[in-house]
Motif scaffolding. Structure first.
Motif, PDB file in Angstrom:
ATOM      1  N   ASP A  10       1.052  -1.028   0.375  1.00  0.00           N
ATOM      2  CA  ASP A  10      -0.151  -0.049   0.100  1.00  0.00           C
ATOM      3  C   ASP A  10       1.322   1.522   0.132  1.00  0.00           C
ATOM      4  O   ASP A  10       1.958   1.833   0.505  1.00  0.00           O
ATOM      5  N   LEU A  11       0.827   1.982  -1.014  1.00  0.00           N
ATOM      6  CA  LEU A  11       1.484   3.309  -0.745  1.00  0.00           C
ATOM      7  C   LEU A  11       0.363   4.465   0.064  1.00  0.00           C
ATOM      8  O   LEU A  11      -0.515   4.555  -0.529  1.00  0.00           O
ATOM      9  N   VAL A  12       0.738   5.490   0.637  1.00  0.00           N
ATOM     10  CA  VAL A  12       0.115   5.963   1.448  1.00  0.00           C
ATOM     11  C   VAL A  12       0.839   7.871   1.488  1.00  0.00           C
ATOM     12  O   VAL A  12       1.941   7.017   1.722  1.00  0.00           O
ATOM     13  N   LEU A  13       0.164   8.480   0.677  1.00  0.00           N
ATOM     14  CA  LEU A  13       0.188   9.626   0.449  1.00  0.00           C
ATOM     15  C   LEU A  13       0.851  10.989   1.515  1.00  0.00           C
ATOM     16  O   LEU A  13      -0.230  10.485   2.540  1.00  0.00           O
ATOM     17  N   PRO A  14       1.194  11.255   1.711  1.00  0.00           N
ATOM     18  CA  PRO A  14       1.785  12.100   3.011  1.00  0.00           C
ATOM     19  C   PRO A  14       1.160  12.847   3.157  1.00  0.00           C
ATOM     20  O   PRO A  14       0.226  13.305   1.984  1.00  0.00           O
ATOM     21  N   PRO A  15       0.779  13.663   4.519  1.00  0.00           N
ATOM     22  CA  PRO A  15      -0.710  14.829   5.218  1.00  0.00           C
ATOM     23  C   PRO A  15      -0.251  16.271   3.845  1.00  0.00           C
ATOM     24  O   PRO A  15      -1.322  16.532   4.219  1.00  0.00           O
ATOM     25  N   SER A  16       0.253  16.082   3.343  1.00  0.00           N
ATOM     26  CA  SER A  16       0.236  17.711   2.892  1.00  0.00           C
ATOM     27  C   SER A  16      -1.034  17.662   1.321  1.00  0.00           C
ATOM     28  O   SER A  16      -0.587  18.496   0.779  1.00  0.00           O
ATOM     29  N   THR A  17      -1.009  16.243   0.822  1.00  0.00           N
ATOM     30  CA  THR A  17      -1.776  16.248  -0.055  1.00  0.00           C
ATOM     31  C   THR A  17      -3.539  16.383   0.553  1.00  0.00           C
ATOM     32  O   THR A  17      -4.335  16.582  -0.913  1.00  0.00           O
ATOM     33  N   GLY A  18      -3.935  16.372   1.518  1.00  0.00           N
ATOM     34  CA  GLY A  18      -5.008  17.293   1.981  1.00  0.00           C
ATOM     35  C   GLY A  18      -5.722  15.760   2.166  1.00  0.00           C
ATOM     36  O   GLY A  18      -6.635  15.892   2.696  1.00  0.00           O
ATOM     37  N   LEU A  19      -5.599  14.872   1.976  1.00  0.00           N
ATOM     38  CA  LEU A  19      -5.804  13.516   1.808  1.00  0.00           C
ATOM     39  C   LEU A  19      -5.991  13.170   3.935  1.00  0.00           C
ATOM     40  O   LEU A  19      -4.328  13.436   4.448  1.00  0.00           O
ATOM     41  N   ASP A  20      -6.626  11.953   4.219  1.00  0.00           N
ATOM     42  CA  ASP A  20      -6.724  11.585   5.570  1.00  0.00           C
ATOM     43  C   ASP A  20      -6.525   9.728   5.350  1.00  0.00           C
ATOM     44  O   ASP A  20      -6.913   9.525   4.442  1.00  0.00           O
ATOM     45  N   ASP A  21      -7.134   9.108   6.864  1.00  0.00           N
ATOM     46  CA  ASP A  21      -6.670   8.179   6.605  1.00  0.00           C
ATOM     47  C   ASP A  21      -7.683   7.419   6.035  1.00  0.00           C
ATOM     48  O   ASP A  21      -7.601   6.295   5.252  1.00  0.00           O
ATOM     49  N   SER A  22      -9.017   8.122   5.637  1.00  0.00           N
ATOM     50  CA  SER A  22     -10.342   7.309   4.740  1.00  0.00           C
ATOM     51  C   SER A  22      -9.482   7.518   3.127  1.00  0.00           C
ATOM     52  O   SER A  22     -10.776   6.645   2.897  1.00  0.00           O
ATOM     53  N   ASN A  23      -8.915   8.355   2.872  1.00  0.00           N
ATOM     54  CA  ASN A  23      -8.253   8.037   1.977  1.00  0.00           C
ATOM     55  C   ASN A  23      -7.236   8.317   0.634  1.00  0.00           C
ATOM     56  O   ASN A  23      -6.451   8.186  -0.226  1.00  0.00           O
ATOM     57  N   ASN A  24      -6.582   7.876   2.040  1.00  0.00           N
ATOM     58  CA  ASN A  24      -4.715   8.638   1.332  1.00  0.00           C
ATOM     59  C   ASN A  24      -4.001   7.289   1.004  1.00  0.00           C
ATOM     60  O   ASN A  24      -2.787   7.157   0.837  1.00  0.00           O
ATOM     61  N   LYS A  25      -4.291   5.967   1.124  1.00  0.00           N
ATOM     62  CA  LYS A  25      -3.379   4.897   1.013  1.00  0.00           C
ATOM     63  C   LYS A  25      -4.345   3.827  -0.376  1.00  0.00           C
ATOM     64  O   LYS A  25      -5.765   4.081  -0.387  1.00  0.00           O
ATOM     65  N   HIS A  26      -3.374   3.254  -1.765  1.00  0.00           N
ATOM     66  CA  HIS A  26      -4.039   2.451  -2.202  1.00  0.00           C
ATOM     67  C   HIS A  26      -2.949   0.984  -2.513  1.00  0.00           C
ATOM     68  O   HIS A  26      -1.858   1.723  -2.538  1.00  0.00           O
ATOM     69  N   GLY A  27      -3.394  -0.181  -2.724  1.00  0.00           N
ATOM     70  CA  GLY A  27      -2.462  -0.431  -2.627  1.00  0.00           C
ATOM     71  C   GLY A  27      -2.461  -1.070  -4.428  1.00  0.00           C
ATOM     72  O   GLY A  27      -2.579  -0.931  -5.204  1.00  0.00           O
ATOM     73  N   PHE A  28      -0.800  -0.974  -4.603  1.00  0.00           N
ATOM     74  CA  PHE A  28      -0.017  -1.457  -6.111  1.00  0.00           C
ATOM     75  C   PHE A  28       0.917  -2.631  -6.569  1.00  0.00           C
ATOM     76  O   PHE A  28       1.820  -2.802  -5.450  1.00  0.00           O
TER      77      PHE A  28
END
Length: 231
Positions: free
Chosen positions: A39-57
């Motif tokens: 899972d790639l978790v994007l940093p908080p600077s993107t404005g995303l949170d735990d509900s939508n900042n993660k995706h499996g690749f």
């Protein structure tokens, strides 16, 4: 439980029409099998949170390679829009490890991959590693895309086919050649009942190929699937 790694995003680049590849630092001592994913978790600077900042690749890279690569179709979703804006050099989080879409150990059984679109990502990893390890698996890859511009990694796959006498690469462009069908499969897989099959790509394509293979005589227990949902 997965382990969390803080890693640097080294590079972003378009590798096919509408398809972006992300190259990450490989954590020290990180081990995986070709075909697995994280899972790639994007940093908080993107404005995303735990509900939508993660995706499996799936890892496009093979275990012997010194960076981790992931790739995705850039659809218009919150996550994808945010991922496209993360600058090179930024720190991201990797949660790993998942997945069992991996090449069978038995080299006496041939392997046939039928793949569509972005489903190529784990397959590129598997074939790169098998070529590097000089395994004796007889591998056939049928890789379907609408057009050549949409197909990722074809240059690398052609190179592996040139290097690896056990690997056969069959690109299929459905806009001019039609879809993968019984005739095409039988042309490249003379004994349909013999191989282990690996299907990866959009859910509809994977389900259709699974049904087709069973219909023409493949052993249902020898079909492994990895479905890539739209997101």
């Amino acid at each position: 439980m997965p382990t969390s790694y803080d890693v640097r995003l080294l590079q972003k680049k378009e590798i096919a029409e509408g398809t972006m590849e992300f190259t990450l630092e490989k954590p020290k001592g990180f081990e995986y099998r070709a075909g697995q994913y994280g899972d790639l978790v994007l940093p908080p600077s993107t404005g995303l949170d735990d509900s939508n900042n993660k995706h499996g690749f799936s890892f496009v890279s093979a275990p012997f390679e010194d960076t981790l690569r992931m790739a995705t179709r850039m659809r218009d979703s919150l996550y994808k829009r945010a991922a496209a804006k993360v600058p090179e050099g930024a720190m991201v989080q990797l949660l790993a490890l998942w997945g069992d879409f991996t090449l069978q150990k038995n080299e006496a059984v041939s392997a046939v991959f039928i793949t569509g679109g972005i489903g190529i990502t784990p397959v590129r990893s598997i074939i790169a590693q098998a070529t590097h390890d000089k395994t004796n698996h007889k591998i056939t890859l049928i890789y379907a895309n609408r057009t050549p511009a949409l197909a990722a990694y074809t240059d690398e796959l052609e190179r592996f086919a040139a290097e690896n006498k056990n690997f056969t690469f069959v690109p299929v462009y459905t806009s001019t050649q039609g879809h993968v069908n019984t005739d095409l499969i039988k042309r490249h897989v003379p004994d349909v009942a013999a191989p282990r099959y690996y299907l990866s790509g959009p859910e509809g394509m994977v389900k259709a190929m699974r049904s087709l293979l069973i219909e023409i005589g493949a052993d249902e227990d020898n079909i492994k699937t990895e479905e890539f949902e739209g997101y």
